[in-house]
Design a protein around this motif. Structure first.
Motif, PDB file in Angstrom:
ATOM      1  N   ARG A  17       0.911  -0.946   0.226  1.00 14.92           N
ATOM      2  CA  ARG A  17      -0.182   0.263  -0.265  1.00 14.92           C
ATOM      3  C   ARG A  17       0.951   0.904  -0.046  1.00 14.92           C
ATOM      4  NH1 ARG A  17      -2.301   3.833   2.724  1.00 14.92           N
ATOM      5  NH2 ARG A  17      -5.390   4.199   2.030  1.00 14.92           N
ATOM      6  N   ARG A  18       2.002   1.487   1.106  1.00 12.76           N
ATOM      7  CA  ARG A  18       3.002   2.300   0.964  1.00 12.76           C
ATOM      8  C   ARG A  18       3.911   2.669  -0.491  1.00 12.76           C
ATOM      9  NH1 ARG A  18       3.426   0.782   6.442  1.00 12.76           N
ATOM     10  NH2 ARG A  18       5.363  -0.156   5.892  1.00 12.76           N
ATOM     11  N   ARG A  19       4.435   1.733  -1.095  1.00 13.05           N
ATOM     12  CA  ARG A  19       4.618   1.462  -2.573  1.00 13.05           C
ATOM     13  C   ARG A  19       3.611   2.105  -3.480  1.00 13.05           C
ATOM     14  NH1 ARG A  19       8.312   2.448  -5.266  1.00 13.05           N
ATOM     15  NH2 ARG A  19       8.849   1.539  -7.399  1.00 13.05           N
ATOM     16  N   ILE A  20       2.684   1.766  -3.118  1.00 17.63           N
ATOM     17  CA  ILE A  20       1.198   2.373  -4.106  1.00 17.63           C
ATOM     18  C   ILE A  20       1.255   3.755  -4.276  1.00 17.63           C
ATOM     19  CG2 ILE A  20      -1.439   1.600  -5.055  1.00 17.63           C
ATOM     20  CD1 ILE A  20      -0.775  -1.005  -4.356  1.00 17.63           C
ATOM     21  N   VAL A  21       1.020   4.175  -3.087  1.00 18.15           N
ATOM     22  CA  VAL A  21       0.898   5.408  -2.356  1.00 18.15           C
ATOM     23  C   VAL A  21       2.109   6.477  -3.455  1.00 18.15           C
ATOM     24  CG1 VAL A  21       0.702   7.378  -0.877  1.00 18.15           C
ATOM     25  CG2 VAL A  21      -0.939   5.204  -0.841  1.00 18.15           C
ATOM     26  N   GLU A  22       3.140   6.152  -2.459  1.00 20.85           N
ATOM     27  CA  GLU A  22       4.196   6.517  -3.297  1.00 20.85           C
ATOM     28  C   GLU A  22       4.780   6.699  -4.994  1.00 20.85           C
ATOM     29  OE1 GLU A  22       8.745   4.806  -2.965  1.00 20.85           O
ATOM     30  OE2 GLU A  22       8.145   5.118  -1.400  1.00 20.85           O
ATOM     31  N   VAL A  23       4.061   5.694  -5.495  1.00 27.25           N
ATOM     32  CA  VAL A  23       4.639   5.827  -6.755  1.00 27.25           C
ATOM     33  C   VAL A  23       3.294   6.743  -7.407  1.00 27.25           C
ATOM     34  CG1 VAL A  23       4.244   4.264  -9.028  1.00 27.25           C
ATOM     35  CG2 VAL A  23       5.600   3.592  -6.798  1.00 27.25           C
ATOM     36  N   ALA A  24       2.390   6.645  -7.396  1.00 30.34           N
ATOM     37  CA  ALA A  24       1.305   7.172  -7.879  1.00 30.34           C
ATOM     38  C   ALA A  24       0.709   8.607  -7.758  1.00 30.34           C
ATOM     39  CB  ALA A  24       0.140   6.791  -6.927  1.00 30.34           C
ATOM     40  N   ILE A  62      -6.517   8.356  -5.971  1.00 27.78           N
ATOM     41  CA  ILE A  62      -6.322   9.730  -5.710  1.00 27.78           C
ATOM     42  C   ILE A  62      -6.865  10.379  -5.007  1.00 27.78           C
ATOM     43  CG2 ILE A  62      -6.713  11.808  -6.997  1.00 27.78           C
ATOM     44  CD1 ILE A  62      -7.608   9.922  -9.611  1.00 27.78           C
ATOM     45  N   SER A  63      -7.785   9.847  -3.834  1.00 25.07           N
ATOM     46  CA  SER A  63      -8.083  10.168  -2.658  1.00 25.07           C
ATOM     47  C   SER A  63      -6.922  10.935  -1.875  1.00 25.07           C
ATOM     48  CB  SER A  63      -9.407   9.939  -2.273  1.00 25.07           C
ATOM     49  OG  SER A  63     -10.229  10.503  -2.788  1.00 25.07           O
ATOM     50  N   ALA A  64      -6.403   8.643  -1.529  1.00 27.39           N
ATOM     51  CA  ALA A  64      -5.354   8.685  -0.818  1.00 27.39           C
ATOM     52  C   ALA A  64      -3.555   9.535  -0.868  1.00 27.39           C
ATOM     53  CB  ALA A  64      -4.609   7.381  -0.697  1.00 27.39           C
ATOM     54  N   VAL A  65      -3.163   9.583  -2.297  1.00 22.62           N
ATOM     55  CA  VAL A  65      -2.616  10.647  -2.550  1.00 22.62           C
ATOM     56  C   VAL A  65      -2.756  11.898  -2.258  1.00 22.62           C
ATOM     57  CG1 VAL A  65      -0.477  11.406  -4.422  1.00 22.62           C
ATOM     58  CG2 VAL A  65      -1.690   8.848  -4.061  1.00 22.62           C
ATOM     59  N   LEU A  66      -3.832  12.507  -2.154  1.00 28.51           N
ATOM     60  CA  LEU A  66      -3.900  13.629  -1.957  1.00 28.51           C
ATOM     61  C   LEU A  66      -4.420  14.391  -0.690  1.00 28.51           C
ATOM     62  CD1 LEU A  66      -6.908  15.124  -5.208  1.00 28.51           C
ATOM     63  CD2 LEU A  66      -4.139  15.556  -5.200  1.00 28.51           C
ATOM     64  N   ALA A  67      -4.963  13.230  -0.003  1.00 32.56           N
ATOM     65  CA  ALA A  67      -4.627  13.071   1.628  1.00 32.56           C
ATOM     66  C   ALA A  67      -3.642  13.273   1.840  1.00 32.56           C
ATOM     67  CB  ALA A  67      -5.141  12.306   2.470  1.00 32.56           C
ATOM     68  N   GLU A  68      -2.331  13.098   1.501  1.00 34.46           N
ATOM     69  CA  GLU A  68      -0.786  12.605   1.843  1.00 34.46           C
ATOM     70  C   GLU A  68      -0.435  13.802   1.838  1.00 34.46           C
ATOM     71  OE1 GLU A  68       2.047  10.588   0.415  1.00 34.46           O
ATOM     72  OE2 GLU A  68       1.884   8.652   1.495  1.00 34.46           O
TER      73      GLU A  68
END
Length: 191
Positions: A17-24, A62-68
Motif C-alpha cells: 500500500r505504501r509503495r502504491i501511494v508513493e509511486v502514484a 487519488i484521494s489517498a495521494v491527495l490526503a497525504e
C-alpha cells in the motif's frame, strides 16, 4: 505459526500500500491525475489487481495521494507557525510553495484548481490559508515584512507563482524559481 504468517501478510500488504501511494504520488505529480491505473501498476512493479485490492476505485487512490499531500502541507504550516523566526518561517513557506509548483504539478492542479478530487480538501486549504495569513501578520509585526505588504498582497504573490505551473515543465521550473526569488525580495525586509 499461523499468527506469524498473518503478520507477514499484513506487513507485506502495508508495504504494498505504501509503495502504491508513493509511486502514484510521483506519477500524479509529474503526469497529472488522468494517468491510468495500469501505468501506476507498471511503475510500481505490481499487477493492476494489487492496486485495486488496496484501492477499490481510481478515485480512492487519488484521494489517498491527495490526503497525504495535504497532511504534509499541514505539518509544514504548523512547523512554520512554531518557528520563532517569522522571516525564516514566511520565507520557507513561500519557497516550499514554489517548489511544489515545480515538483507536484499534477497534484497542485487538483488541490488548487477546479478538479473534483480537490474539493474534498477545501476545509484543509482554508486552514492552511489562515495559517499563511498568521505567518504574514507575524512577519509584518516583527518588521521582517515590508510594512506596505498585506496578507492579500502575499496571497497574490502565491497565485502568481502558481500560475506559472501552466507553462511547459522545463520553462516552469526556472520561471517559478526566478519569480519566487523576485517576490521574496519585494516583500521581505533586508536582513
Amino acid at each position: 505459526m499461523p499468527g506469524t504468517l498473518t503478520r507477514k501478510r499484513r506487513t507485506d500488504a502495508e508495504d504494498n500500500r505504501r509503495r502504491i501511494v508513493e509511486v502514484a504520488r510521483a506519477a500524479f505529480a509529474a503526469d497529472g491525475l488522468d494517468l491510468p491505473v495500469r501505468e501506476i501498476a507498471r511503475r510500481a512493479g505490481m499487477g493492476v489487481a494489487t492496486i485495486y485490492r488496496h484501492f477499490p476505485s481510481r478515485q480512492d487512490l487519488i484521494s489517498a495521494v491527495l490526503a497525504e499531500q495535504v497532511a504534509r502541507c499541514g505539518e509544514e504550516m504548523r512547523a512554520a507557525l512554531a518557528d520563532p523566526d517569522s522571516r525564516r518561517a514566511l520565507r520557507g513557506t513561500i519557497v516550499r510553495f514554489g517548489e511544489r509548483q515545480v515538483h507536484d504539478r499534477g497534484l497542485n492542479e487538483a488541490l488548487l484548481g477546479s478538479h473534483a478530487s480537490g474539493a474534498a480538501f477545501a476545509e484543509q486549504r482554508r486552514t492552511h490559508a489562515e495559517a499563511f495569513a498568521q505567518l504574514v501578520e507575524r512577519a509584518r509585526g516583527d518588521g521582517a515584512l515590508r510594512g506596505h505588504v498585506s496578507v492579500d498582497d502575499a496571497r497574490i504573490a502565491l497565485m502568481a507563482i502558481a500560475s506559472f505551473r501552466a507553462l511547459p515543465a522545463e520553462r516552469a521550473s526556472s520561471a517559478i524559481r526566478t519569480l519566487t526569488d523576485l517576490l521574496l525580495t519585494a516583500v521581505l525586509n533586508e536582513e
